[in-house]
Every structure is written in C-alpha cells, then in structure tokens.
Design an enzyme around this catalytic site. Structure first.
Site, PDB file in Angstrom:
ATOM      1  N   SER A  65       0.793  -1.235   0.000  1.00 42.90           N
ATOM      2  CA  SER A  65       0.000   0.000   0.000  1.00 42.90           C
ATOM      3  C   SER A  65       0.823   1.280   0.000  1.00 42.90           C
ATOM      4  CB  SER A  65      -0.972   0.009   1.189  1.00 42.90           C
ATOM      5  OG  SER A  65      -2.121  -0.730   0.869  1.00 42.90           O
ATOM      6  N   LYS A  68       0.040   3.704  -2.720  1.00 40.35           N
ATOM      7  CA  LYS A  68      -0.944   4.786  -2.654  1.00 40.35           C
ATOM      8  C   LYS A  68      -0.291   6.168  -2.554  1.00 40.35           C
ATOM      9  CE  LYS A  68      -4.606   1.934  -0.571  1.00 40.35           C
ATOM     10  NZ  LYS A  68      -4.015   0.675  -0.115  1.00 40.35           N
ATOM     11  N   SER A 125      -6.112   3.632   4.386  1.00 36.58           N
ATOM     12  CA  SER A 125      -5.476   2.802   3.364  1.00 36.58           C
ATOM     13  C   SER A 125      -6.537   2.044   2.583  1.00 36.58           C
ATOM     14  CB  SER A 125      -4.474   1.821   3.987  1.00 36.58           C
ATOM     15  OG  SER A 125      -3.610   1.309   2.989  1.00 36.58           O
TER      16      SER A 125
END
Length: 475
Positions: A65, A68, A125
C-alpha cells in the site's frame, strides 16, 4: 559489557579513527539475515538526498500500500493544475466497490468528495477509494497506473512499475527501497501544501473515527508521514518521515516481520540517522554514515541477534490490530485475498511503536510453510493428530487424508478463506468436506475425508497456483 554499550563503544572507536583488526584466524563478521528476499531498507537526508544507510536498497520488492503515495501524488498534481477540485463528487464504480479490504465500503453508485477519498486512502489505506481516485483522474485504473509508471520514471524511480493504484498483489508491480525514498522526497518537495494528507492521525467520516495505520505518527518523535503497506508477499512495509531540530530524515523499511518489529526497526534507524546529524552538527567528521549504522548492528555485524526482523508467516497484521492475514511462501497471494485488513476503530488497540523487538529464528521456506499451517518445521509431516472438528461431517468421507490450506486466529477469517479456496479449486475438492478445526487458539482451514492420491494431487495443484497447503496423513 552489554550489547548496546558494546555497539556504542565500537562506534566511538570508528568515529575516532581507530580500526579494529580481527584476531588472526577469526572469521570476518557477516551480515545477519533470515529472509533477504523481503527485507530492504534505506535512510535518507530529505534535504540533501544523502543516503545515510542502505541495505538491499536496490533489490526489487513489492510496495504493497505504499503504492498509494504515488496514487496521491498524481491526485495532488491534478489539483495543482486545476483539473480537479477538493469538492468534486466522485462516484464509486462497481469495480472500485468490489476491491477487497482494507476499504471504506461504499456501495457502487454512492458518491464521495475527492477530499474525503484522499483522506480515506491516506488514513484508512482504503483500496476501494484508491481505485475511485484512479478512475476519476485517469478514466480507468489501467490508464492511471500507466501514468503512475511514467511519473515514476520521470522522478528517477528507475526500478519501479505500477499495475494497481492500491498496491493489491500483482507480481508485475515492483519497486525498491531507494525508489520509495525518491517518491517520498518528491511528494513533500513538489506538493508541500498537500503532504499533510499523509500525516493525518485520524479522520472522521459518516459517524466513525478512523485512525491512521501508521502508528509512529502518535509517538511524538517528529513523525509526520508517510505510508504503511502490507501484503502477504511483501511483509510489513513503512515509508516514514520525521523532523527533529529542523532536520528531516526519511526511512524506508520493507519486509518487516510484524507491525511492532517493523516500527521498532524504523524508529532505531531514524534515531541513528538523527544521531549522525547531531554529531555532524557538533563538528564530528562522519563522512561515511553507513559505517556508523553498521556498528549499531544494521548491516555487517557479529551480533547473533540483529535488530532486523523479517516477514514471517504466522504474524498478525498490526495495521489492523486483532486481524489476521495468511502468508505465502511460493509467491504473492491471489487478488481475492484481503491484504491490509483493518477492523472497526472501536476494536483497535493503541499502536505501540516502542514495543520491544522480538528475536526470530532463521526461517526456511520449509518451516515458513509449517508455521503458516500451525505445524512443526517439516514441510509435510509424516503424522499429525487433527484437532476435533468444529462441525460434524456432512457426508461419508471417501478417505481419511486431509489438506490444510491455512491457520488463522479468527474463525470467520478461516471460514472465509476455506470457502474461497473451495470456490477457486472446486474440481480438486469435489468429494472433500470443508472443515474449520480449533487447536490451541488457531482455526485451521482444512479439506478432510480425502484419499491420499486426491490430497496429494490437490496440494500440488494449489502449489502451482501459489496457494500454500499441507497434506496430513491419517493419525
């Protein structure tokens, strides 16, 4: 003298120009590691870009993640150019709504402001909101990820390729610790007015308070970003930034064994980086900071218990305390398996960045598999005594062999995973019974009542598809 004092003593000798020569015949110190296929780290002076420390920094790893951050970078770019506004209403597509957790959970057709979608992506997230942003900016996720890769090349991230906007498992998506440090510097350099999104401690939305998955933000040590990441293939990742005494340092750690040990390792690296800066400010000549770090055990060290902790198969995902994620030995998990799993905020524990680092034995692929399945250190035990079933057999078994596909701390997760494997491999388990067995607090996902030939064939098929399994013979 204790280990901490010994490391400081050695560092003082190095800084003072004293070189220690090993005794004749003594082997040179070697780097300590237990799973270099996941671990990587780098410590960078955010202002100058000087690399203070690196370990496997150019080895390709899964970003999870932390992906991102690039997604948000492109959103910030669109905001700066006036192509979008914070008040824009974004509609959730069926594709975005179908993303696995961690997610915000809006249904297809619902809308959310761009501002809230960014906060959900940074704080929660949220995999679904990352796709919502990608589709709004790029028209489709595929077009957006092509832009992500192009931007990475433009920034100098030469070993990075993006294929998803949220970091969910994809073997084609890879980066390096060095590339992530370049991205981290770029986002705060190019869009300081929006960098605050990556340092939000919490976010209130629709009657719920969401806490940032980055537990270091609450430690009061100058941390103001950036992003956590976890998938079964990557281990526990963290890109962190901290400001102390007017100086900023960026630390990237990939492949951590758990949230707590990863955070502790990041904090140790960060503290050492600031100590280098402090000593330099006092006039000490520390030209090669790497040596300073290594004398503290972050590289070449004779310490048999190094501070680095690596990804293992049996740890829970501290991004959502109390949740569990299965790990894979042969490769990344299927895209249908949740990766960053976060429970409702009311059930979350306060992050403990100062938790002591737990020492872990070196793990091979064989005992990683066993760890996953709650067994011993052999890949396929010659005997195992299954725990009593949590439900009665639905039909007469065709055999007495068992295939175990996972062990979890939560029964619901074990059942969901068992159902998912059953759906994806229905041909291999046509005559098997699905069963979740509880043994010592572990819920084991198993297919029972199989013949030996069927069990072995099924496990081979699962292994070919990168799903870890274990064949258990009758007791």
């Amino acid at each position: 003298m204790n280990a901490a004092f010994r490391r400081r003593f050695l560092a003082a000798l190095v800084l003072g120009g004293v070189v220690l020569t090993p005794a004749l015949g003594a082997p040179p110190p070697v780097a300590q590691s237990s799973d270099n296929s996941r671990y990587a780290s780098i410590v960078v002076d955010a202002s100058s870009g000087e690399v203070l420390f690196s370990r496997f920094a150019d080895a390709r790893r899964y970003p999870a993640s932390i992906t991102k951050v690039m997604t948000l970078y492109l959103v910030f770019e669109a905001l700066e150019s006036g192509k979008v506004k914070l008040t824009d209403n974004l509609t959730v597509s069926p594709r975005a709504a179908s993303q696995p957790p961690s997610k915000l959970g809006l249904a297809a057709g619902q809308s959310i402001s761009l501002d809230d979608a960014m906060k959900a992506t940074a704080v929660r997230s949220a995999n679904d909101m990352a796709v919502v942003l990608a589709e709004h900016i790029g028209g489709s996720e595929a077009q957006f990820t092509a832009r992500m890769t192009a931007k990475a090349k433009e920034l100098g991230m030469d070993h990075t390729r993006f294929t998803t906007a949220n970091g969910l498992p994809d073997t084609r998506q890879a980066t390096t610790a060095r590339d992530l440090s370049i991205l981290s510097r770029a986002v705060m350099r190019d869009y300081p007015q929006y960098y605050r999104y990556l340092g939000l401690h919490d976010w209130y939305f629709n009657g719920r308070d969401y806490r940032n998955t980055n537990g270091l933000l609450a430690t009061g040590r100058g941390y103001d970003g950036i992003k956590t990441g976890f998938t079964n293939a990557s281990g526990y990742n963290l890109a962190a930034s901290s400001v102390r005494d007017g100086k900023r340092i960026i630390t990237i750690v990939m492949g951590g064994r758990s949230t707590a040990s990863r955070n502790a390792h990041v904090a140790e690296l960060m503290d050492t980086g600031f100590e280098v800066q402090r000593r330099r400010g006092q006039g000490e000549r520390i030209q090669v900071a790497q040596t300073f770090f290594e004398q503290r055990g972050y590289g070449i060290s004779a310490d048999p218990n190094p501070p680095v902790e690596y990804a293992s198969a049996s740890d829970e995902d501290g991004e959502g305390v109390g949740s569990t994620a299965v790990a894979y030995v042969a490769g990344p998990p299927p895209a249908t398996l949740p990766t960053e799993v976060t429970p409702p905020p009311s059930t979350r524990a306060t992050p403990r960045a100062s938790a002591p680092v737990q020492r872990a034995e070196a793990r091979t692929p064989e005992n990683l598999t066993a760890s996953l399945n709650g067994g011993s250190s052999t890949r396929r035990p010659t005997s195992a005594a299954p725990a009593r079933s949590t439900r009665d057999a639905a039909r007469a078994p065709s055999g007495r062999w068992t295939v175990q596909v996972g062990a979890f701390r939560e029964e619901a997760v074990a059942r969901d995973w068992l159902n998912d494997v059953s759906r994806r491999f229905r041909t291999q388990f046509t005559d098997a019974q699905r069963d979740v067995q509880n043994a010592n607090g572990w819920y084991r996902s198993r297919f029972t009542g199989m013949t030996e030939a069927a069990a072995q064939a099924a496990c081979e098929t699962l292994s070919e598809r990168r799903v870890t399994c274990m064949v258990i013979r009758p007791s």
